[in-house]
Design an enzyme around this catalytic site. Structure first.
Site, PDB file in Angstrom:
ATOM      1  N   GLY A 138       0.815  -1.220   0.000  1.00  0.00           N
ATOM      2  CA  GLY A 138       0.000   0.000   0.000  1.00  0.00           C
ATOM      3  C   GLY A 138       0.841   1.259   0.000  1.00  0.00           C
ATOM      4  N   ASP A 157       3.102  -3.054   8.122  1.00  0.00           N
ATOM      5  CA  ASP A 157       2.042  -3.071   7.113  1.00  0.00           C
ATOM      6  C   ASP A 157       1.063  -1.927   7.394  1.00  0.00           C
ATOM      7  OD1 ASP A 157       0.470  -3.849   4.990  1.00  0.00           O
ATOM      8  OD2 ASP A 157       0.081  -5.875   5.717  1.00  0.00           O
ATOM      9  N   ALA A 179      -3.133  -0.425   7.005  1.00  0.00           N
ATOM     10  CA  ALA A 179      -4.480  -0.945   7.280  1.00  0.00           C
ATOM     11  C   ALA A 179      -5.495   0.065   6.763  1.00  0.00           C
ATOM     12  CB  ALA A 179      -4.680  -1.172   8.774  1.00  0.00           C
ATOM     13  N   ASP A 180      -6.686  -0.430   6.531  1.00  0.00           N
ATOM     14  CA  ASP A 180      -7.770   0.455   6.103  1.00  0.00           C
ATOM     15  C   ASP A 180      -8.521   1.019   7.305  1.00  0.00           C
ATOM     16  OD1 ASP A 180      -7.346  -0.001   3.261  1.00  0.00           O
ATOM     17  OD2 ASP A 180      -7.926  -2.048   3.733  1.00  0.00           O
ATOM     18  N   LYS A 182      -8.235  -4.973   6.526  1.00  0.00           N
ATOM     19  CA  LYS A 182      -7.192  -4.857   5.521  1.00  0.00           C
ATOM     20  C   LYS A 182      -7.685  -5.455   4.200  1.00  0.00           C
ATOM     21  CE  LYS A 182      -2.961  -5.759   6.351  1.00  0.00           C
ATOM     22  NZ  LYS A 182      -2.653  -4.624   5.488  1.00  0.00           N
ATOM     23  N   GLY A 183      -6.974  -5.107   3.136  1.00  0.00           N
ATOM     24  CA  GLY A 183      -7.317  -5.673   1.838  1.00  0.00           C
ATOM     25  C   GLY A 183      -7.763  -4.648   0.822  1.00  0.00           C
ATOM     26  N   LYS A 223      -7.868   6.830  10.260  1.00  0.00           N
ATOM     27  CA  LYS A 223      -8.074   5.388  10.051  1.00  0.00           C
ATOM     28  C   LYS A 223      -8.381   4.662  11.359  1.00  0.00           C
ATOM     29  CE  LYS A 223      -5.895   4.504   5.686  1.00  0.00           C
ATOM     30  NZ  LYS A 223      -5.305   3.429   4.911  1.00  0.00           N
ATOM     31  N   GLU A 245      -0.821 -10.872   3.232  1.00  0.00           N
ATOM     32  CA  GLU A 245      -0.548 -10.022   4.406  1.00  0.00           C
ATOM     33  C   GLU A 245      -0.849 -10.773   5.703  1.00  0.00           C
ATOM     34  OE1 GLU A 245      -1.314  -5.591   2.493  1.00  0.00           O
ATOM     35  OE2 GLU A 245      -3.010  -6.691   3.287  1.00  0.00           O
TER      36      GLU A 245
END
Ligand code: 5RP
Length: 237
Positions: free
Chosen positions: A35, A90, A92-93, A103-104, A130, A112
């Protein structure tokens, strides 16, 4: 005449990425998320490698991340060679107050989650806005499914998600295909997800579902960038 050099503060995502790079120690085996926030982390990591001679290896969670690492000269490995990782960084949304994640958004949730589960520590880096009280309140929940029988799988997933599961499409109107050759269903929750743990368990039981974008117990520290370029760190209790 002395001219003061004007520097713009980093964006909230960039600030989070830069801060996360400070957590990397020489010799670490890393998991590298996917991302735009992770891209800032990789830039900052590569800068430390150049300036300090830091040496690391990383398992990328997507072709996109692998390509960026090759450009930056970050050594890559895989989980077959390196099944235990020191640290994953990583994005995250969404992150809720119990450190559960959605996530995704970039479609890399399966790799992930596998990579996060292989690590001793997971740092999640996010820009402003977020952190949420309730998962699903601002972002769609991605669910990765196999293409075979996807209409039937979609119907089953829809029944568990307020009738709201839609196949993710590319700009050309074709189903988006993940690095694993699968499709993504995006699920909308107008009132947010009431019970993420139960929903995760129920969706995981649906034949054809490969992975659910709810991440449980896979986050040790959140680094939240702010709009003014500062960061707030949230360690898990
Ligand atoms: C990809 C992800 C990303 O980490 C998530 O979508 C956040 O992306 P960004 O940092 O671009 O906001 O889960 O599958």
């Amino acid at each position: 005449m002395i001219v003061a050099k004007m520097t713009t503060p980093p964006s909230s995502k960039q600030a989070a990425g830069i801060e996360a790079a400070r957590h990397v120690v020489d010799g670490m085996k890393l998991g590298l998320g996917t991302g735009s926030t992770v891209a800032y982390f990789l830039d900052a990591l590569a800068a430390r490698m150049r300036q300090e001679g830091l040496s690391v290896t990383g398992v990328p969670t997507s072709q996109q991340t692998a390509a960026k690492c090759r450009e930056l000269g970050i050594d890559l490995t895989d989980l077959e060679t390196t099944p235990e990782l020191d640290l994953v960084v990583d994005g995250a949304d969404e992150v809720d107050t119990d450190f559960r994640l959605i996530k995704g958004g970039g479609g890399a949730l399966l790799r992930e989650k596998i990579v996060a589960a292989a690590a001793s520590k997971v740092i999640i880096i996010v820009g402003a806005n977020k952190m949420v009280k309730r998962l699903g309140s601002t972002f769609l929940l991605p669910v990765e499914i196999v293409p075979f029988g996807y209409t039937a799988t979609r119907a089953r997933v829809s029944a568990l998600t307020e009738g709201s599961a839609y196949v993710r499409l590319t700009e050309a109107g074709e189903p988006f295909v993940t690095d694993n050759g699968n499709f993504i269903l995006d699920c909308r929750f107008p009132r947010g997800i009431e019970d993420p743990d139960s929903l995760h368990a129920a969706l995981s039981q649906v034949p054809g579902v490969v992975e659910v974008g709810i991440f449980l117990n896979l986050c040790d520290l959140v680094i939240e960038g702010q709009d003014d370029g500062t960061v707030t760190t949230h360690p898990r209790a």
